[in-house]
Structures are given as structure tokens and as C-alpha cells.
Write a protein that holds these residues in place. Structure first.
Motif, short mmCIF file in Angstrom:
data_model
loop_
_atom_site.label_atom_id
_atom_site.label_comp_id
_atom_site.label_asym_id
_atom_site.label_seq_id
_atom_site.Cartn_x
_atom_site.Cartn_y
_atom_site.Cartn_z
N ILE C 151 0.84 -1.20 0.00
CA ILE C 151 0.00 0.00 0.00
C ILE C 151 0.87 1.24 0.00
N ALA C 155 0.39 2.36 -3.74
CA ALA C 155 -0.82 3.17 -3.70
C ALA C 155 -0.56 4.60 -3.29
N PRO C 162 -5.59 2.26 -6.08
CA PRO C 162 -6.21 2.85 -4.90
C PRO C 162 -5.78 2.13 -3.63
N VAL C 163 -5.91 2.81 -2.52
CA VAL C 163 -5.43 2.26 -1.26
C VAL C 163 -6.31 1.12 -0.76
N ALA C 164 -7.59 1.39 -0.69
CA ALA C 164 -8.43 0.38 -0.02
C ALA C 164 -9.85 0.39 -0.55
#
Lengths: 309, 550, 309
Positions: C151, C155, C162-164
């Protein structure tokens, strides 16, 4: 015209009668374990693994004493320092020395690993051994029970048990041992079933040996090989599981450090750029797993008669 | 044989591909114009203004009567509106009610609802909706966590405990726009309470037609600035402007999108990557760094809560006030605030936090420091206290806290301080939040970490915690003088008398130290520079009702 | 063959029942009351909650009621979230977890095979070492550490993904990679050693000496035979994927079953914990059953047990 080869006297010396000498051409006879050791020694990677393990154990014992800091003393004026001359691994967010914590953590992580493997070994060997020797219905029932327990995902089981027990070192070990022994038991049982057919077992039984005597004196020594490999490979699994438990907040209570808790504590630190706090326990975990894995593989190869050169 | 193996594997692999394809395609795409968070082209006036937030956890219940905490209230406070509401300074201003009167004895309040207030389904909001909602929350069958907030009403407690009927509760809608409220005793902060979510109205028709209306977005009906348009459980929640809201011209946002991310670190990373516009709470280390760098996106909001350690007063030697005070004096609070909590929190030398107006000035400021940290004094007191209990050393005991990186760091710091300063050996134990609550209630702990957020802006919300046999008195402490003073403060409307009584009571509390205050919370959060209009009243999450995005 | 299958299915059902019972007992011995809250709850309210969820009845009755509802495929309501039932959780969460798991499996198998084959064909040369080092990293670094690092770089820093959360296809990439690392490394190592063994077999030598092209030898003969051990461990790998998903889903905020399980534990939400444990176990038992039956079908060399020795 043919030329006859010149015959000299020294071509006709009497043959040496020493038969023992003849055998010197062949390999000297070895005990089983010495043979294994020699083959292992030749496997460079496995030896690196073994040496690493030994170094880790030594450091776990003496490491925390090496630089005079304790693993719990906090000094907020020195928090989050990169590795430097005073703090060889740097400090964490409470100013605790990471070098000492890392080796203190080594003690805990390695202890959990070895202990869990040992308990797995003890339970597994006896369960599998008895099941194999008894055979028939006993074997059937025992193996069905094992199969049922095996069907529950390991981590799931450990987590569930950790919720019921109090936090602590022994709780983790117990939680891991409750289903960890099954693979060992299966292994031992398989081996025992094979060996059972051998004549020396029939002979021993005929002479009135009890089941446990046969187990101890004949079966187990002959299955030590695969058992050892299994143990070697279950240590890293235990360490891995412990790290996961720490992440979920089910690990060793603070302020004690295990590599798992150090790693999950440090996850937040990378957000402010302190990668070393995460790298150190991660590297140690990886190193340990690497060492045990290559050593275990090497041991397995060394024990495999098919690979005998 | 080989062929079979090969084809089986190919079959398995293709199954995976197919499955991945099936489920991969069905997800929705975010409107691209808002994904980057950068103010892209200004010419695009038609792009909807969407605020992106993180709700930390799936709401337990989005029903005002059965809501359980901040994971519900943040959304509720924007989807609903009560009789009153709060400004940035914490001032109470008209909400659904435009004016009100109170009787001489302070026991009867009459609220007059304003014109033109509607539910999100177009129906009119009436006083009956309030009466219905309050009785619903008090009904024991509703099992409402916050029913106690309505005990100020006459007959409220009795009804909730099953001892009296619904008709005995002191709230009546005398006509469509008038609500008459009878209180059990004069309550000076009652007006503040009317802005709390347990006092929100519920659409009676909707509730009776479908008792599960609050569980899905398409059946959700609310009366506030926003309405619930989408709720993908455990995944996301979407709010949109409520076109029936009476002040809708003051609402700038078109939509609000909540994600539900539990992990603080991940939420922060999303903010960094531009996927969120506001993040609260922040990871501790990040907080510290932002504060140290004076980051412009960092806002140190105020809060109305106190972080403290509960001590089980029934366990020797902690039954002795000297021992407890010694423990308190040996904690270096400034160090904890500066290096562990890192949010600019004020260290607490009393229990009532700053931000509550006193007769003159701020209550907590007037309180001042009720005790001091002093190592020598602490050692002395510890010795004396132990001697009085017939012990020469404190046995190893356990400090329990609920699983969280933050609480762990603070507990470790306190543990080390007690070890270094007082030579005490202690073990730390982390348990899940529910377990901690359970054990505190059962008295099955020695010291536990606790926190209390004020429900309303008056010192009583804190003072009330430690009356003898009070429901929150987990320390199980008892002091008759304290009880008397608290009772005085509860039963009079005279602010001077009340405030003095509460100040005196607090002195007694700190003199006996049944609990150890550590610090007063702040509400540090970060918000993107292109988002304006966010305000934080003292005991609420950041309010975005009037927010705007450039 | 049919008898054998029937026996296995019966066994699977019994196993499931045992797991249900065990988990049920475990749940009710966990400390912590799901209804505990900050203040006190009036007795009337508490009683209502207890009776609504049947918690006031004797344990045996609760057990019976639960089994009954299970037979109707009803896992009960969530104690924590009044808006959702456990069935809803499973209905919404399972497809997501399945997607994540399947994607991770595809990555793991594909790249695991590729790396394993490359390594085995370039034994002890640099591609071998590189592949094996990557494999060691994959096996030894706990996946929550890997996930956080992924991440942070992919990210946040480089903004590639995207991160999450789980909104679009690009949201699924990072979690799938993080989840795939361990099985991929495992498969790579296994494939490598398996290929090495196969390549040293006589029939490979025969094929080569007959003049078959290198390509033909490798793909048509070696790889197919070398893949057999991988199929054997597929069951274990899938089980690991399931448990690995707990952490990955929590970190990435993915509303799958793993996350539901972890949350359920922390909330002491009995129906959720029970429901997910049973569901997971059922799936695993089912999968292992399929692999077992498929295995016997594929390889006739394996004698079907059931006959006499």
C-alpha cells in the motif's frame, strides 16, 4: 612380424592376500546418522541454514545483555532514532532500545516455535504411534477423530481458543498445540504402518515385547528422520501464526516483545517514514523462516536414500 | 492419465477466471471527477460536490432510538434534526422547534415547532413524531442503549424499567406543532439534551408500517439536512441533500460518501492518496508528526472527554486513598501527552474537561489543578498507605485495557513510570472492548483503562458517574458527602449553587482519587484544504452540514 | 468407487456436525457478554434482549434451536448490528471473498508455476537464485507486513492503485497480490523441486535421446508430471488463502467474510462467529472432498481403500 612385449620380473610379484585392504576401495561403513550428517554437510544451503539457526539461538541468549539497555526502559527524549552507534538497531516510539528488544523478542518467538513443535512432536508421535501399532478399529477411530479436528482451519482454531484463554505465552503455545499435532501423528502413523510389516517387529512381539516398548525401541528411532524434518518445518509456521495473532491483538501482552508484536506495533511507524522499525522484526522473522526451511529441506534430502550418491 | 490431469487443471483454472470475471465486472465505478481530490477544471460547475469520509465501523443501528455510539451518531446527526441544534461555539439554537417556554419551577417545557418541516418522504414533521419517538426509546422492548438519556422525563425511568405504563411518561403532543414536556426534576441542561440523538423524532407512520425501515436505504426516512440514499452494509454509505429540508438553500454539499475502514493506518493512507477528504481519528505517530510540522491540514478540535484509569476500590490495597493518590502522583502526564498520545491533549488534574461554561469563565479553568505530580510525596504516601493496610509491598497486579495501539502505548508508559518511580511490578492485559465492559461491571478487574465523553455540556455528565452505586461507578467508590453535593446540583436551577456544589464535589473526588485522570481528549483530525465549513462543537464529531468543496 | 464416495460424503457430514458442536460449546465458554455496555441496562431491557436471542434458555435447548435453524439454512441475527442477519453477511461477503481468493489463486498458480519452471531449468544460475529468493520472501514475510508495504509504495507514493475498499477492478489488485504471495512462493518452490525430480527421470532422458525438441520435452512431458504434487497441496493452499484473507480484508477494508469473522470475534457476536466458522469449515470440507475424489479419479495408480489387504 609380431613383437612380443618385454616381460620383466616385477610384473610377476605375488598378489597381496590382505582382503581387508580390498575393501578399502569401497566406502568405509557408517552408522545411519553419520551418513546423514556427511550428506547434510555437503549441502551448502542447508549448512547456511543450520549456522543461521545456531547464531540466532546464541544471540537470543546473549543479545539482550550486549549493550546495557533493557527491553522495557523508556526514554522519550530518544524516541524514533535511526540505528546509530549507541542504539545499534535504533529506538522505537517510546525510546526503547530496539537491539535489546529484537533479541528479547527472539527468545519469545523461538521459544514459542520450539515449544509448539516439541508439544506437537510428543502428542503426535504417541497418538500416531499407538494408532499405527494397534491398527484395526482403534486406528480407525483415532484417525477419524484426527481428521475431524484437521478440517477446522488452523488459524481459525487458534484464534477461537485464544479468545477463551487469557493472554499469555503459554496460552499461545497451548492454542497452537491443540490441533498442530495432527500432521505429525499422520506422519508417524504412516511410518509405523510400514515398519510394522517388518520381521524384526514380529520377532519382538513373539518374544513378548509390549506395545510401548516396541514403539520406543524400534519404531521411533526408525522414524526420527521424517519426524525431525516435520519439526524443523513447524517452527517457522508457529512463528508465523504468532505474528498473525499479534496483528489481531491476541499476542503476547505488553511490554514484552516478540517479533510479531514488534512488527505489528511498527506498522504505524512507516506512515511517518520510520521503515527500520518494521524492517528489523520482518527481516528477523524472514531470516528465521528461511534458515529453518532450507535446513529442513536439506535434512529431508539427506535422509532420502534415493539421493544417495 | 496425463491428459486427464492436464485438463482437470485447465478446468479448475478456467473456473477461477470465469468467477473472477463474473464478480469483477459488477462493481460500480466512482465518478472520476472526484477520485483525485484535486480541484480539476473549475469550468465544470455541474460536477456534484461530494464529501468523502470514513465511518470507521459499520453502524450498529441507524435508528435514533436504538443507536449505540459514534458509529451511528455521526450519520444520524446529519440525517436527522432534533428540537434544537448547536453552533460551532456550542450555543443552542432552534432546530425543528423555533421557540420554547419553560415554567417557573423548571419542570414543564413547551416547544413550538416551526413551519415547513418535512420528512424526506415529503410528509410533515409533527409534534406527535417526537412524542412517539421518545416513548419508543423508553419502551423496554426496544432495548435502547441510550434510554437513560430520557430519564429526565417524568415517568421515563419507571416506564423503561417496566414499572409503569407508557401513558405515565411526561411528554405529550398537545397539537400538531406543540410539544409539552414534563421533567422529573428541574434540569438546567435539558435544552442541550434536546439536540442529542435519542431525542430525535421518528416518523410514526413509517415505523408502524415497517418496523425495519431503518435497516435499508430505500426505506429510510429522516428529517435532517441529508437523506440516506445508499447503504451497502460493511462497505459504504451514501447521503444526499434532502430536498425537503427547510434550510436546504444553506446546504452546499450534494452528496456525502462514507467508506467503512476500521484500520486507522489504512484510513490515513487513503487520505494521503486523496481518496478521503477528512480523517478522524488519526494514528498517534502521524498526529505527532503533523503537530510538530504545523501541518496546515491538521485541525486540533476540542472534545469533551476524559481519559482515566478505573481502580477497583474493593481490591486491597487499592481501597486505601493514599495508595491511589500515590499512583496518581507518580504518572508523568505531560510526557504521555507529548510523546505517546501526541494530540496536544491537556494533562488532567481533575475530571471535568475544559469547554463547559461556568457561572463566570470556563469550569475547568476555575477548577485548576486539584493535585500535583510529586515523586517524593508519592513514595511517602505509598509507604504510609501500605502500612495502614498491613502490607509492605504492592503485589503484582494487572492493568486491563481494550485492544488498541494507542491504549497499549499509554499503558506501557504508565507501567514503566510506576516501575521506575515507585518500584511497582505490574502486568498488562488487553481484552476486547465488550469483555472489558463486562468485567468492569462484574468487578472482575484491578485497574482498567476507561474514557468518558460528555453527553451534554454541563459538569453533571461527569460528576454523575461516581455517585454511590451509580451505573457507571465501576470503581465502586462511595462517599456520602459527594452524593449529597451531586444531589444538590441536580435538584436546583440556581447555577451559582450548582456550580459551587459540583466544584466542591470534584475536590472530594480528587482527594480520595478512586479513579486516576490522565488527560483530556482533543479531537485532532485532518481535512483537505479545498473543503471548508467543517465545524466541531465540543462533544460532537466534525459536523459537515454546512461544508463546501471548492 | 461409488461406495467410497458415499463413505467420504458421510464422513464429511459427520465432521461438519462435530465442528458445529465444538464451536458452539467454545462460543458459550468465551468470557464477555455481548450486551455489556457502558452504563447499566435496566433488567427489563436486558431480559428482553436475552430472550430475543434465546440466551436465557439452557445450553442444550439453545443448541437444539440452533441446529434447527441451521437445517433451514438460517444462521441467525447478528447481535451487534440490528440491521443485518448473519445470512446477509454471508450472502454479501462470500462472493467478495471468493473473488479475492480466486484472483489470488490465479496469480499464485500462474506465477508460481512460471517461476518454478524457470528456476528448475536454470538450476544454480542467476534466474534460479532470484526466483528462489523471491520465493523465500513470499513464504517468510507475514502478509500483513507485505500488505502495508505494498500500500505504501504502490498506492500512496506512486499512486498506481487505490489504497483500499472494493469498488472497482483496480481496487482488487493490491489485496490479491498481497494474498497471493505466500501460496505463489510455495508453489514456485514445490514446482522447482518437482521439475528437478522429473527432469532427472529416465523417460525424460529417453525422450531427449529420441530427438524430441527441448520445448516438447519440457511442456509435453516434464511439466505435466511435475504438476501432480501441486494438485495435492491445493487443498492446504486454499485453506491458507481463507485464513490469510482475515488479515488482508481487515487491512484493505474489504467487506468480505474474513473481515466479518474478525469483527465478530471482537464484538463477541456469537451467531456471526458460529456462522462464519461453520461456513468456512463446510467449504473447506467440501473442497477437500472434491480434491480427494478427483485425485482418485485422475490417477488410477492410487488404490481405492475399502478392500482388504
Amino acid at each position: 612380424m609380431n613383437k612380443k612385449p618385454k616381460l620383466t620380473k616385477d610384473m610377476f610379484l605375488p598378489v597381496d592376500n590382505d582382503f581387508k585392504e580390498a575393501e578399502k576401495i569401497a566406502r568405509p561403513s557408517l552408522s545411519y546418522w553419520a551418513d546423514v550428517w556427511i550428506r547434510l554437510r555437503e549441502n551448502r544451503l542447508a549448512m547456511i541454514g543450520l549456522i543461521t539457526i545456531i547464531v540466532l539461538i546464541i544471540m537470543a541468549i546473549i543479545g539482550p545483555y550486549l549493550n546495557g539497555y533493557t527491553f522495557y526502559e523508556q526514554d522519550f527524549t530518544k524516541k524514533n532514532l535511526r540505528p546509530n552507534a549507541e542504539h545499534w538497531f535504533g529506538t522505537d516510539s517510546s525510546g526503547r532500545d530496539l537491539f535489546t528488544r529484537a533479541w528479547y523478542g527472539a527468545r519469545i518467538s523461538l521459544f514459542i516455535g520450539f515449544m509448539a513443535a516439541f508439544i506437537d512432536f510428543v502428542i503426535g508421535v504417541f497418538y500416531g504411534g499407538i494408532s499405527g501399532i494397534r491398527g484395526g478399529k482403534t486406528d480407525n477411530i483415532m484417525m477419524r477423530i484426527a481428521e475431524v479436528l484437521y478440517a477446522i482451519p488452523f488459524l481459525l482454531m487458534v484464534i477461537l481458543i485464544m479468545i477463551v484463554l487469557e493472554r499469555g505465552l503459554w496460552s499461545i503455545i497451548i492454542a497452537m498445540s491443540i490441533t498442530g499435532w495432527i500432521q505429525m501423528a499422520r506422519l508417524v502413523r504412516g511410518q509405523v504402518l510400514q515398519l510394522k510389516e517388518n520381521e524384526f517387529v514380529q520377532a519382538a512381539t513373539a518374544m513378548g515385547a509390549s506395545t510401548s516398548w516396541i514403539l520406543r525401541k524400534h519404531m521411533i528411532p526408525n522414524t526420527m528422520g521424517p519426524i525431525l524434518v516435520n519439526i524443523t518445518l513447524s517452527v517457522p509456521t508457529a512463528i508465523f501464526v504468532e505474528a498473525t495473532l499479534s496483528f489481531l491483538g491476541l499476542g503476547i501482552p505488553a511490554p514484552q516483545a516478540s517479533w510479531g508484536t514488534m512488527a505489528s506495533d511498527a506498522l504505524g511507524s512507516i506512515l511517518i517514514g520510520n521503515f527500520y522499525q518494521l524492517m528489523i522484526p520482518a527481516a528477523l522473522i524472514s531470516l528465521t523462516m528461511f534458515a529453518f526451511n532450507v535446513f529442513g529441506d536439506g535434512l529431508r534430502d539427506a535422509l532420502d536414500p534415493k539421493l544417495r550418491k | 492419465m496425463k491428459k486427464k490431469l492436464g485438463s482437470t487443471l485447465i478446468l479448475i483454472l478456467s473456473t477461477f477466471f470465469v468467477l473472477a470475471g463474473c464478480f469483477g465486472g459488477g462493481t460500480t465505478k466512482e465518478p472520476a471527477s472526484n477520485d483525485s481530490g484535486k480541484p480539476s477544471d473549475e469550468t465544470e460547475e455541474t460536477a456534484p460536490k461530494v464529501l468523502r469520509l470514513n465511518n470507521s465501523s459499520e453502524p450498529g443501528s441507524l435508528h435514533p432510538g436504538t443507536a449505540q455510539g459514534t458509529h451511528d451518531s455521526w450519520i444520524l446527526e446529519h440525517a436527522f434534526e432534533g428540537l434544537t441544534k448547536k453552533t460551532q461555539e456550542g450555543e443552542i439554537i432552534p432546530g425543528m422547534a423555533e421557540e420554547w417556554e419553560t415554567s417557573e419551577d423548571g419542570l414543564t417545557w413547551t416547544f413550538h415547532l416551526r413551519d415547513g418541516i418535512h420528512w424526506s418522504n415529503g410528509e410533515q414533521v409533527t409534534a406527535a413524531d417526537f412524542e412517539y419517538a421518545w416513548k419508543y426509546a423508553l419502551n423496554p422492548e426496544s432495548a435502547s442503549t441510550y434510554a437513560y438519556q430520557l430519564y429526565y422525563l417524568e415517568g421515563g425511568q419507571e416506564f423503561n424499567e417496566g414499572k409503569a405504563g407508557e401513558d405515565k411518561v411526561g411528554v405529550t403532543a398537545t397539537d400538531e406543532k406543540t410539544l409539552e414536556v414534563k421533567l422529573a426534576q428541574p434540569t438546567p441542561y435539558f435544552l442541550d439534551l434536546t439536540s442529542f440523538y435519542t431525542y430525535y423524532p421518528i416518523n410514526q407512520k413509517v415505523q408502524e408500517a415497517n418496523p425495519e425501515w431503518y435497516q435499508e436505504a430505500d426505506t429510510y426516512v429522516s428529517n435532517g439536512a441529508f437523506k440516506l440514499t445508499e447503504w451497502k452494509h460493511k462497505e459504504s454509505i451514501k447521503l444526499a441533500k434532502n430536498e425537503h429540508y427547510y434550510e436546504q438553500d444553506k446546504i452546499n454539499l450534494d452528496e456525502v460518501h462514507f467508506v467503512i475502514i476500521d484500520d486507522e493506518n489504512t484510513a490515513w493512507q487513503m487520505y494521503q492518496a486523496g481518496e478521503l477528504d477528512l480523517v478522524y481519528p488519526l494514528p498517534q505517530d502521524v498526529q505527532g508528526q503533523l503537530m510538530a510540522n504545523n501541518d496546515p491540514e491538521f485541525v486540533a478540535g476540542p472534545d469533551l472527554s476524559v481519559y482515566y484509569y478505573n481502580i477497583n476500590n474493593n481490591v486491597k490495597p487499592f481501597n486505601n486513598p493514599k495508595v491511589r493518590k500515590a499512583l496518581s502522583m507518580a504518572i508523568e502526564r505531560q510526557t504521555i501527552v507529548d510523546h505517546v498520545a501526541q494530540g496536544g491533549q491537556p494533562p488532567a488534574y481533575s475530571v471535568v474537561p475544559p469547554g463547559i461554561p461556568d457561572v463566570n469563565g470556563d469550569y475547568q479553568e476555575n477548577t485548576g489543578k486539584l493535585f500535583e505530580e510529586n515523586l517524593d510525596e508519592a513514595k511517602k504516601l505509598l509507604e504510609e498507605g501500605l502500612a495502614e493496610e498491613g502490607m509492605d509491598q504492592i503485589p503484582n497486579f494487572t492493568l486491563t485495557y481494550n485492544t488498541s495501539e494507542g491504549h497499549k502505548a499509554i499503558a506501557e508508559a504508565v507501567q514503566e513510570m510506576w516501575r521506575k518511580n515507585l518500584g511497582i511490578e505490574m502486568t498488562l492485559e488487553n481484552v476486547e472492548f465488550q469483555v472489558k465492559l463486562d468485567r468492569e461491571k462484574a468487578g472482575d478487574y484491578t485497574i482498567s483503562r476507561a474514557g468518558w465523553v460528555g453527553d451534554y455540556v454541563d459538569p453533571m455528565t461527569f460528576m454523575d458517574l461516581w455517585v454511590t452505586d451509580g451505573p457507571y461507578n465501576d470503581a465502586d467508590w462511595s462517599n456520602a458527602e459527594y452524593d449529597k453535593l451531586v444531589q444538590t446540583a441536580k435538584t436546583t436551577m440556581d447555577q451559582e449553587v450548582r456550580m459551587k456544589a459540583m466544584h466542591d464535589a470534584e475536590k472530594i473526588l480528587m482527594d480520595e482519587m478512586p479513579i486516576l485522570p490522565i488527560y483530556f481528549y482533543t479531537k485532532p483530525f485532518t481535512v483537505k484544504p479545498n473543503v471548508t465549513g467543517i465545524y466541531t462543537p465540543i462533544n460532537r464529531y466534525p459536523q459537515f452540514i454546512y461544508a463546501d468543496i471548492e | 468407487m461409488f461406495n467410497y464416495s458415499l463413505k467420504r460424503i458421510c464422513l464429511a457430514l459427520v465432521t461438519l456436525w462435530v465442528i458445529i458442536t465444538l464451536t458452539f460449546l467454545l462460543m458459550h465458554s468465551i468470557p464477555g457478554n455481548p450486551f455489556a455496555q457502558e452504563g447499566s441496562m435496566p433488567k427489563a431491557v436486558y431480559d428482553n434482549l436475552q430472550s430475543y436471542y434465546n440466551l436465557d434458555k439452557p445450553l442444550l435447548t439453545q443448541y437444539g434451536l440452533y441446529l434447527q435453524s441451521l437445517l433451514q439454512l438460517d444462521f441467525g441475527p447478528s447481535l451487534k448490528s440490528s440491521s443485518i442477519s448473519v445470512n446477509d453477511y454471508i450472502k454479501n461477503g462470500f462472493p467478495i471473498s471468493l473473488h479475492l481468493g480466486a484472483q489470488a489463486m490465479v496469480i499464485a498458480i500462474t506465477f508460481g508455476l512460471i517461476f518454478g519452471v524457470i528456476a528448475s531449468l536454470n538450476r544454480n544460475k542467476w534466474p534460479d537464485y532470484v526466483a528462489m529468493v523471491l520465493a523465500i520472501i513470499g513464504i517468510s514475510v507475514p502478509n500483513f507486513i507485505l500488505a502495508t508495504i505494498l500500500i505504501n509504495y504502490l498506492a500512496v507514493e506512486w499512486q498506481l492503485f487505490p489504497v483500499a475498499t472494493w469498488k472497482s477492478w483496480s481496487h482488487t489488485v493490491l489485496p490479491s497480490i498481497a494474498l497471493a504471495m505466500m501460496p505463489m512462493a510455495y508453489i514456485a518452490r514445490l514446482m522447482r523441486s518437482s521439475m528437478l525430480e522429473v527432469l532427472s527421470q529416465d523417460y525424460i532422458l529417453t525422450a531427449k535421446s529420441k530427438g524430441l525438441s527441448r520445448y516438447s520435452v519440457i511442456f509435453k512431458h516434464a511439466i505435466r508430471n511435475a504438476m501432480l504434487p501441486i494438485v495435492t497441496v491445493l487443498g492446504i493452499l486454499i485453506a491458507n488463502l481463507v485464513t490469510g484473507s482475515f488479515i488482508i480484508e481487515s487491512i484493505f477494508g474489504i467487506p468480505g467474510m474474513g473481515e466479518m469473522f474478525v469483527k465478530g470475534i471482537f464484538n463477541r457476536d456469537y451467531p456471526v462467529i458460529l456462522g462464519s466458522t461453520i461456513f468456512y469449515s463446510a467449504i473447506l470440507i467440501f473442497l477437500i472432498l472434491i480434491v480427494d475424489l478427483a485425485y482418485t479419479w485422475i490417477d488410477p495408480r492410487i488404490k481405492v481403500p475399502g478392500g482388504r489387504k
